[in-house]
Motif scaffolding. Structure first.
Motif, short mmCIF file in Angstrom:
data_model
loop_
_atom_site.label_atom_id
_atom_site.label_comp_id
_atom_site.label_asym_id
_atom_site.label_seq_id
_atom_site.Cartn_x
_atom_site.Cartn_y
_atom_site.Cartn_z
N GLY A 132 0.75 -1.21 0.15
CA GLY A 132 0.01 0.02 0.09
C GLY A 132 0.79 1.32 0.05
O GLY A 132 1.89 1.38 0.64
N ASN A 133 0.43 2.07 -0.65
CA ASN A 133 0.71 3.76 -0.80
C ASN A 133 2.14 3.98 -1.46
O ASN A 133 2.75 4.55 -1.20
CB ASN A 133 0.96 4.05 0.44
N VAL A 176 13.65 -3.85 -2.17
CA VAL A 176 14.97 -3.60 -2.26
C VAL A 176 15.29 -2.36 -1.47
O VAL A 176 15.89 -2.12 -0.44
CB VAL A 176 15.89 -3.75 -3.51
N SER A 177 14.67 -1.18 -2.12
CA SER A 177 14.63 0.10 -1.47
C SER A 177 14.19 0.27 -0.22
O SER A 177 14.81 1.02 0.82
CB SER A 177 14.42 1.24 -2.54
N LYS A 178 12.88 0.01 0.04
CA LYS A 178 12.16 0.46 1.29
C LYS A 178 12.22 -0.75 2.34
O LYS A 178 12.18 -0.49 3.53
CB LYS A 178 10.84 0.74 1.02
N MET A 179 12.15 -2.01 2.01
CA MET A 179 12.13 -2.97 2.90
C MET A 179 13.62 -3.79 3.20
O MET A 179 13.56 -4.65 4.11
CB MET A 179 11.05 -4.33 2.33
N SER A 215 8.33 -5.21 9.10
CA SER A 215 8.47 -4.58 10.09
C SER A 215 9.47 -3.22 9.79
O SER A 215 9.42 -2.15 10.14
CB SER A 215 9.02 -5.10 11.41
N ALA A 216 10.10 -3.53 8.59
CA ALA A 216 11.08 -2.33 8.18
C ALA A 216 10.23 -1.10 7.49
O ALA A 216 10.77 0.06 7.48
CB ALA A 216 11.92 -2.87 7.00
N LEU A 217 8.80 -1.52 7.57
CA LEU A 217 8.06 -0.38 6.96
C LEU A 217 7.40 0.64 8.02
O LEU A 217 6.74 1.67 8.04
CB LEU A 217 6.88 -0.70 6.15
N LYS A 218 7.65 0.08 9.58
CA LYS A 218 7.24 1.06 10.69
C LYS A 218 7.86 2.50 10.55
O LYS A 218 8.95 2.69 10.20
CB LYS A 218 7.61 0.45 11.94
N SER A 219 6.87 3.43 10.81
CA SER A 219 7.26 5.00 10.69
C SER A 219 7.56 5.26 9.24
O SER A 219 8.44 6.32 9.10
CB SER A 219 8.39 5.34 11.55
N THR A 220 6.97 4.76 8.31
CA THR A 220 7.07 5.20 6.89
C THR A 220 5.44 5.12 6.44
O THR A 220 4.72 4.55 6.84
CB THR A 220 7.68 4.06 6.02
N TYR A 235 4.32 3.58 4.08
CA TYR A 235 3.92 2.48 3.38
C TYR A 235 3.76 1.15 4.22
O TYR A 235 3.88 1.21 5.43
CB TYR A 235 5.31 1.71 2.50
N PHE A 236 2.61 0.21 3.70
CA PHE A 236 2.39 -0.89 4.59
C PHE A 236 2.30 -1.96 3.52
O PHE A 236 2.10 -1.94 2.09
CB PHE A 236 1.14 -0.70 5.14
#
Length: 137
Positions: free
Chosen positions: A8-9, A30-33, A80-85, A87-88
């Motif tokens: 998402g997002n 690769v970039s966000k996760m 969990s790498a997406l916390k405080s971003t 994205y989900f």
């Protein structure tokens, strides 16, 4: 839906540009996760596409069907790498299950605010390790 993950997002291509949803998802992994690029390049997908109608100012979610459940779980656990971003990611469930989960979320939050451990597994709410029984359901 067992092997599906919804992202998402993630920004959509500008109007008039074409978008390759698979490359968008691979770049995102690769970039966000922060997954290894060689691992991501080896992943096989059955299908990846945006869901729903285009609406101005809204990013449609992307659903990815993984060939291997093991790879799907690897991505889900890395969420969990997406916390405080902004994205989900989440698993895709049938409508009946999604509706039931949506009703259980407020009860889960209430239990957590009271200091209990609470989580939802598929369509069941667990509070302190025991399935939650609600007389309304």
């Amino acid at each position: 839906m067992r092997n599906n993950i919804v992202f998402g997002n993630i920004e959509e291509a500008l109007p008039g540009e074409t978008e390759n949803a698979e490359s968008v998802v691979r770049d995102f992994l690769v970039s966000k996760m922060k997954l290894a690029s060689d691992l991501v390049s080896e992943m096989k997908f059955e299908r990846i596409h945006r869901m729903g109608e285009k609406r101005p100012g809204k990013n449609r979610p992307i659903v990815a069907k993984f060939n291997l459940f093991k790879e799907r779980e690897l991505v889900r656990r890395a969420g969990s790498a997406l916390k405080s971003t902004p994205y989900f990611i989440h698993e895709q469930f049938p409508k009946e299950v999604s509706d039931k989960r949506r009703k259980l979320v407020p009860k889960m939050k209430e239990a957590r605010n009271k200091g209990s451990r609470a989580w939802i597994s598929y369509d069941t709410l667990f509070i302190d390790g025991k399935p939650f029984k609600d007389s309304a359901n």
